[in-house]
Design a protein around this motif. Structure first.
Motif, mmCIF file in Angstrom:
data_model
loop_
_atom_site.group_PDB
_atom_site.id
_atom_site.type_symbol
_atom_site.label_atom_id
_atom_site.label_comp_id
_atom_site.label_asym_id
_atom_site.label_seq_id
_atom_site.Cartn_x
_atom_site.Cartn_y
_atom_site.Cartn_z
ATOM 1 N N GLU A 140 0.835 -1.207 0.000
ATOM 2 C CA GLU A 140 0.000 0.000 0.000
ATOM 3 C C GLU A 140 0.866 1.253 0.000
ATOM 4 O O GLU A 140 0.573 2.216 -0.707
ATOM 5 C CB GLU A 140 -0.934 0.005 1.215
ATOM 6 C CG GLU A 140 -2.092 -0.951 1.099
ATOM 7 C CD GLU A 140 -2.944 -1.023 2.355
ATOM 8 O OE1 GLU A 140 -2.493 -0.542 3.436
ATOM 9 O OE2 GLU A 140 -4.053 -1.565 2.269
ATOM 10 N N ARG A 141 1.955 1.233 0.772
ATOM 11 C CA ARG A 141 2.877 2.375 0.802
ATOM 12 C C ARG A 141 3.518 2.585 -0.559
ATOM 13 O O ARG A 141 3.571 3.701 -1.078
ATOM 14 C CB ARG A 141 3.954 2.145 1.863
ATOM 15 C CG ARG A 141 4.908 3.326 2.053
ATOM 16 C CD ARG A 141 6.053 2.994 3.000
ATOM 17 N NE ARG A 141 6.899 1.930 2.525
ATOM 18 C CZ ARG A 141 7.844 2.069 1.586
ATOM 19 N NH1 ARG A 141 8.036 3.235 1.028
ATOM 20 N NH2 ARG A 141 8.573 1.045 1.212
ATOM 21 N N LYS A 142 3.987 1.495 -1.174
ATOM 22 C CA LYS A 142 4.602 1.598 -2.503
ATOM 23 C C LYS A 142 3.590 2.083 -3.536
ATOM 24 O O LYS A 142 3.930 2.891 -4.411
ATOM 25 C CB LYS A 142 5.176 0.245 -2.926
ATOM 26 C CG LYS A 142 6.447 -0.123 -2.214
ATOM 27 C CD LYS A 142 6.979 -1.454 -2.710
ATOM 28 C CE LYS A 142 8.270 -1.827 -2.002
ATOM 29 N NZ LYS A 142 8.790 -3.126 -2.471
ATOM 30 N N LEU A 143 2.372 1.598 -3.442
ATOM 31 C CA LEU A 143 1.323 2.016 -4.372
ATOM 32 C C LEU A 143 1.036 3.508 -4.219
ATOM 33 O O LEU A 143 0.908 4.231 -5.222
ATOM 34 C CB LEU A 143 0.048 1.209 -4.130
ATOM 35 C CG LEU A 143 -1.144 1.528 -5.014
ATOM 36 C CD1 LEU A 143 -0.829 1.206 -6.464
ATOM 37 C CD2 LEU A 143 -2.366 0.763 -4.550
ATOM 38 N N LYS A 144 0.988 3.980 -2.985
ATOM 39 C CA LYS A 144 0.755 5.399 -2.742
ATOM 40 C C LYS A 144 1.885 6.245 -3.320
ATOM 41 O O LYS A 144 1.649 7.300 -3.914
ATOM 42 C CB LYS A 144 0.615 5.649 -1.236
ATOM 43 C CG LYS A 144 0.013 6.960 -0.875
ATOM 44 C CD LYS A 144 -0.270 7.013 0.610
ATOM 45 C CE LYS A 144 -1.073 8.245 0.941
ATOM 46 N NZ LYS A 144 -1.453 8.292 2.344
ATOM 47 N N GLU A 145 3.144 5.795 -3.150
ATOM 48 C CA GLU A 145 4.290 6.507 -3.721
ATOM 49 C C GLU A 145 4.184 6.574 -5.237
ATOM 50 O O GLU A 145 4.430 7.620 -5.847
ATOM 51 C CB GLU A 145 5.602 5.814 -3.333
ATOM 52 C CG GLU A 145 6.016 6.033 -1.911
ATOM 53 C CD GLU A 145 7.292 5.260 -1.563
ATOM 54 O OE1 GLU A 145 7.863 4.580 -2.441
ATOM 55 O OE2 GLU A 145 7.707 5.344 -0.392
#
Length: 127
Positions: free
Chosen positions: A40-45
């Motif tokens: 989720e963090r990578k997707l947000k980035e």
């Protein structure tokens, strides 16, 4: 008595296996939760990066459109199709964006090779 002991031993083994399965499931769930959070963090980035690139593209398109309009005006001017009122505006914009304009209007003539300061205030020629 031996049957009871064997039954008790099997029950203990069954309970031990149940506990191991619960522990393994809880560890697996924690790992899955951590991986989901990381993804989720990578997707947000990546989404943020995509938005920045979209804004850059939008800005580039605007600049290209502006320059295309300027080119069209210059083509019309050169072909004689442009009204006379456009001539001073185009010339002024082009002139103000040129290095000669900045060199003439800058206070430092030493940065321009071969230039002499105006009014002979400083007769040193830039080297």
């Amino acid at each position: 008595i031996k049957k009871d002991q064997a039954g008790m031993k099997m029950m203990e083994e069954i309970n031990l296996l149940r506990n191991r399965i619960r522990n393994a499931n809880s560890r697996l769930n924690r790992v899955i939760e951590e991986q989901v959070k990381e993804y989720e963090r990578k997707l947000k980035e990546k989404e943020t990066e995509i938005e920045v690139i979209k804004e850059m593209l939008k800005s580039s398109k605007t600049m290209i459109r502006f320059r295309d309009n300027e080119i069209d005006k210059l083509k019309r001017l050169l072909s004689g199709e442009s009204p006379k009122t456009e001539l001073p505006n185009i010339h002024e914009r082009l002139y103000k964006n040129s290095p000669e304009y900045y060199n003439k209007n800058s206070r430092s003539y030493k940065s321009i090779p071969g230039k002499v300061a105006p009014n002979n205030q400083n007769n040193n020629v830039a080297k």
